[in-house]
Scaffold this active site. Sequence first.
Site, PDB file in Angstrom:
ATOM      1  N   PRO A 144      -2.537  52.016   8.681  1.00  0.00           N
ATOM      2  CA  PRO A 144      -2.608  53.457   8.023  1.00  0.00           C
ATOM      3  C   PRO A 144      -3.195  53.517   6.744  1.00  0.00           C
ATOM      4  CG  PRO A 144      -0.473  52.933   7.836  1.00  0.00           C
ATOM      5  CD  PRO A 144      -1.101  51.581   8.573  1.00  0.00           C
ATOM      6  N   LYS A 156     -10.497  60.283   9.264  1.00  0.00           N
ATOM      7  CA  LYS A 156     -10.144  58.868   9.783  1.00  0.00           C
ATOM      8  C   LYS A 156      -8.511  59.063   8.876  1.00  0.00           C
ATOM      9  CE  LYS A 156     -10.863  54.231   9.224  1.00  0.00           C
ATOM     10  NZ  LYS A 156     -11.999  53.146   9.003  1.00  0.00           N
ATOM     11  N   SER A 163     -39.482  51.573   2.888  1.00  0.00           N
ATOM     12  CA  SER A 163     -40.637  51.423   4.223  1.00  0.00           C
ATOM     13  C   SER A 163     -40.150  52.320   5.014  1.00  0.00           C
ATOM     14  CB  SER A 163     -40.746  50.318   4.509  1.00  0.00           C
ATOM     15  OG  SER A 163     -41.677  50.212   5.500  1.00  0.00           O
TER      16      SER A 163
END
Length: 500
Positions: free
Chosen positions: A97, A79, A40
């Site tokens: 990490p 990242k 939509s």
Amino acid sequence: MSDPLRSIVIVGGGTAGWMAATYLARRLSHLRPDITVIESPAIGTVGVGEATVPAIRDFLAAVELGEPEVLRETEGTIKYGIRFVDWQTKGHAFFHPFGLYGVPAGGVPFHHHWLRARAAGDATPLDAYCVATQLAEYGLFLAPPDRPENDLGHFNFALHFDAVRFAHLLSRLAIANGVRHVPARIDAVMRDPESGDVSGVRLESGAVVHGDLWIDCSGFRSLLLGEAMGVPYRDWREWLPCDRAVAMPCAPAGATMHPRTTATALPAGWQWHIPLQHRIGNGYVYCSDHVSDDEAEQTLRDRLEGAPLGNANRLRFTPGHRAEVWHRNVVGVGLASGFLEPLESTSISLVQSGLQRLVQLWPQRDIDPRLAAVYNRQSVLEFERIRDFLLIHYMFNRRIGEPFWDRMRAIEPPDHLRMKLDGWRACGEFVRYEWESFQDPSWLSLYAGLNQLPAHHSMLADAYPMPALSGHLASIRASIARVLAHGERHDRFLARVAAG
């Protein structure tokens, strides 16, 4: 005889809907199903999910999207993990990490050697023994080797990206692969009176779309799974009471673009900081019992590093999941199936793993309910494992006297998490369960970062003479320094990618 599914209808676009469309079109191309996305234009998407975990690279490979293209099209960045600030006490930080720590010796896991050296007075932090952590700290990019020589080479990276641009990129790819896009609002969901299956949906134009299998990507509303099918929701605010968020992008102000997400603890929750090439993504995830919506928004505004680039986007959610993620011929994907706060960037990875499971268990047109039972068990276990990992971020805080953080310290952990914590506290043992999203190094980063160290190290580590152990640790640090020398400044890497 085989009666394959002929039509798949995905209700909702956004990141989840277009990930589903793209993935299914690629993985099921040999079956040639008709795939339709009903989206939509009048209903906006959440669109604030900007951080991922390394599994996103597997998704991109599966749909044949190159990482450079994604970085260019979405103003993305790299990242290597998440930096947590002020979670234990104010002024304290640690890093989770995407990589291993150190190198084992004598068949003994590295963390036991580090614990032994620490007990002997060596104050070198655990972070010094992880390549991914050091790359993030120094603002460098280095692709992991295809064939690592040792554990130091086992590191990975994920992406930050503009979620709206990522969805647009996927939509173009999906449509190019034969997916039909129907931009329309759904007025009604039709169900078969005998089986209870969803048989079709009626659009605002009056047109009806039929389908064999329905993928509910309608977001928090859960139009099919929740509203139409009535599948109940399991509320996990008992363990994760944060139930709201406010998000707002701003202009970047810092000179160094570190390849990491930052999560900073605040009085009633935490703030995310996600660097993109064109802006900074910011948000405050909070518990409405401890701060009002207006106060939370003002706190976020006061902490922006640059000028706001848009209006505040306020979100309300209930952590938890649908009791059944696959019910009859409807499979919930993304927010329609459940939600866990974005502390470890798991929303997109849950979409991905859900799609992978679905393809692995792909049904015939007459859906075998045993497939749904297996899928639901696996999905619930995955939700529970992530919930437990998120909870320990909060449990070990030392922010004494702050009502929200006092509350989080007092939470009783679920039984499986208690067993995991007992194994670690007693002797540094990692207790592993089925459908773990986060492996031993991730748990180690939090245990060490939150000062939750075991009572003692393994006696097997004592076989090494201390001079030999010190030499081993020094050689690891020297090896990491040599690896970092091959890194490229993150911003220069991005500029090179942008130039093509």
